[in-house]
Design a protein around this motif. Sequence first.
Motif, PDB file in Angstrom:
ATOM      1  N   SER A 193      12.944   5.574  -1.654  1.00 15.67           N
ATOM      2  CA  SER A 193      12.352   4.529  -2.263  1.00 15.67           C
ATOM      3  C   SER A 193      12.270   3.312  -1.660  1.00 15.67           C
ATOM      4  O   SER A 193      11.166   2.484  -1.544  1.00 15.67           O
ATOM      5  CB  SER A 193      13.150   4.222  -3.649  1.00 15.67           C
ATOM      6  OG  SER A 193      12.646   3.190  -4.486  1.00 15.67           O
ATOM      7  N   PHE A 237       9.740   3.511   1.306  1.00 16.61           N
ATOM      8  CA  PHE A 237       8.398   3.474   1.056  1.00 16.61           C
ATOM      9  C   PHE A 237       7.768   2.092   0.189  1.00 16.61           C
ATOM     10  O   PHE A 237       6.814   1.645   0.322  1.00 16.61           O
ATOM     11  CB  PHE A 237       7.979   4.705  -0.387  1.00 16.61           C
ATOM     12  CG  PHE A 237       6.696   5.010  -0.411  1.00 16.61           C
ATOM     13  CD1 PHE A 237       6.198   5.721   0.603  1.00 16.61           C
ATOM     14  CD2 PHE A 237       5.685   4.478  -1.379  1.00 16.61           C
ATOM     15  CE1 PHE A 237       4.911   6.302   0.726  1.00 16.61           C
ATOM     16  CE2 PHE A 237       4.386   4.717  -1.457  1.00 16.61           C
ATOM     17  CZ  PHE A 237       3.784   5.740  -0.285  1.00 16.61           C
ATOM     18  N   SER A 238       8.869   1.388  -0.473  1.00 18.12           N
ATOM     19  CA  SER A 238       8.320   0.034  -0.712  1.00 18.12           C
ATOM     20  C   SER A 238       7.953  -0.955   0.308  1.00 18.12           C
ATOM     21  O   SER A 238       7.061  -1.780   0.057  1.00 18.12           O
ATOM     22  CB  SER A 238       9.420  -0.344  -2.018  1.00 18.12           C
ATOM     23  OG  SER A 238      10.490  -0.651  -1.422  1.00 18.12           O
ATOM     24  N   THR A 285       4.787   0.058   1.647  1.00 15.13           N
ATOM     25  CA  THR A 285       3.571  -0.543   0.656  1.00 15.13           C
ATOM     26  C   THR A 285       3.273  -2.246   0.801  1.00 15.13           C
ATOM     27  O   THR A 285       2.203  -2.414   1.016  1.00 15.13           O
ATOM     28  CB  THR A 285       3.921  -0.445  -0.617  1.00 15.13           C
ATOM     29  OG1 THR A 285       4.347   0.997  -1.143  1.00 15.13           O
ATOM     30  CG2 THR A 285       3.030  -1.064  -1.789  1.00 15.13           C
ATOM     31  N   LYS A 286       4.476  -2.903   1.219  1.00 16.06           N
ATOM     32  CA  LYS A 286       4.654  -4.195   1.414  1.00 16.06           C
ATOM     33  C   LYS A 286       3.671  -4.392   2.759  1.00 16.06           C
ATOM     34  O   LYS A 286       2.672  -5.288   2.806  1.00 16.06           O
ATOM     35  CB  LYS A 286       5.853  -4.832   1.314  1.00 16.06           C
ATOM     36  CG  LYS A 286       5.942  -6.361   1.446  1.00 16.06           C
ATOM     37  CD  LYS A 286       7.255  -6.582   1.644  1.00 16.06           C
ATOM     38  CE  LYS A 286       7.523  -8.138   1.663  1.00 16.06           C
ATOM     39  NZ  LYS A 286       8.889  -8.568   1.888  1.00 16.06           N
ATOM     40  N   ALA A 319       1.736  -2.453   4.333  1.00 12.01           N
ATOM     41  CA  ALA A 319       0.430  -1.833   3.994  1.00 12.01           C
ATOM     42  C   ALA A 319      -0.608  -2.857   3.415  1.00 12.01           C
ATOM     43  O   ALA A 319      -1.614  -3.182   4.170  1.00 12.01           O
ATOM     44  CB  ALA A 319       0.234  -0.620   3.418  1.00 12.01           C
ATOM     45  N   ILE A 320      -0.034  -3.890   2.628  1.00 12.96           N
ATOM     46  CA  ILE A 320      -0.973  -4.757   2.118  1.00 12.96           C
ATOM     47  C   ILE A 320      -1.233  -6.117   3.184  1.00 12.96           C
ATOM     48  O   ILE A 320      -2.458  -6.200   3.189  1.00 12.96           O
ATOM     49  CB  ILE A 320      -0.443  -5.210   0.758  1.00 12.96           C
ATOM     50  CG1 ILE A 320      -0.338  -4.097  -0.331  1.00 12.96           C
ATOM     51  CG2 ILE A 320      -1.070  -6.525   0.233  1.00 12.96           C
ATOM     52  CD1 ILE A 320       0.512  -4.475  -1.494  1.00 12.96           C
TER      53      ILE A 320
END
Length: 99
Positions: free
Chosen positions: A44, A47-48, A51-52, A54-55
């Motif tokens: 978790s 992956f978070s 995600t950050k 990737a943005i």
Amino acid sequence: MINALSNEALEQALTTLNSKVDSDKHWQLKEGKLYRLFKFDDFSSAFSWMTKMAIWAEKQDHHPEWFNVYNRVEVYLTTHDAGGISERDFKLAEVMNKG
Ligand SMILES: C[C@H](O)[C@H](O)[C@H]1CNC2=NC(N)=NC(=O)C2=N1
């Protein structure tokens, strides 16, 4: 168009990048790319973080090559447009170090 860094500039930039963090957070050159292993507490958290990042990467139009298994993320940075490692890779590495 962006230029790849010369070997000398590359070593210099790598030394500067790594001088700011402990050795377990160091980047290295691997397969002609800027490489670092990131370890997190669990999937978790990994992956978070991805995600950050990737943005941010999408906004900069500069994307990591990365491999995730559970809490580990292996990151390889290169600039295809330059045919090597560029300032953009070092900028992304700095952002990734900060998390
Ligand atoms: C068309 C687009 O700008 C390019 O393909 C971008 C996209 N993301 C990229 N990401 C990375 N890491 N290197 C590039 O050279 C690159 N080029």
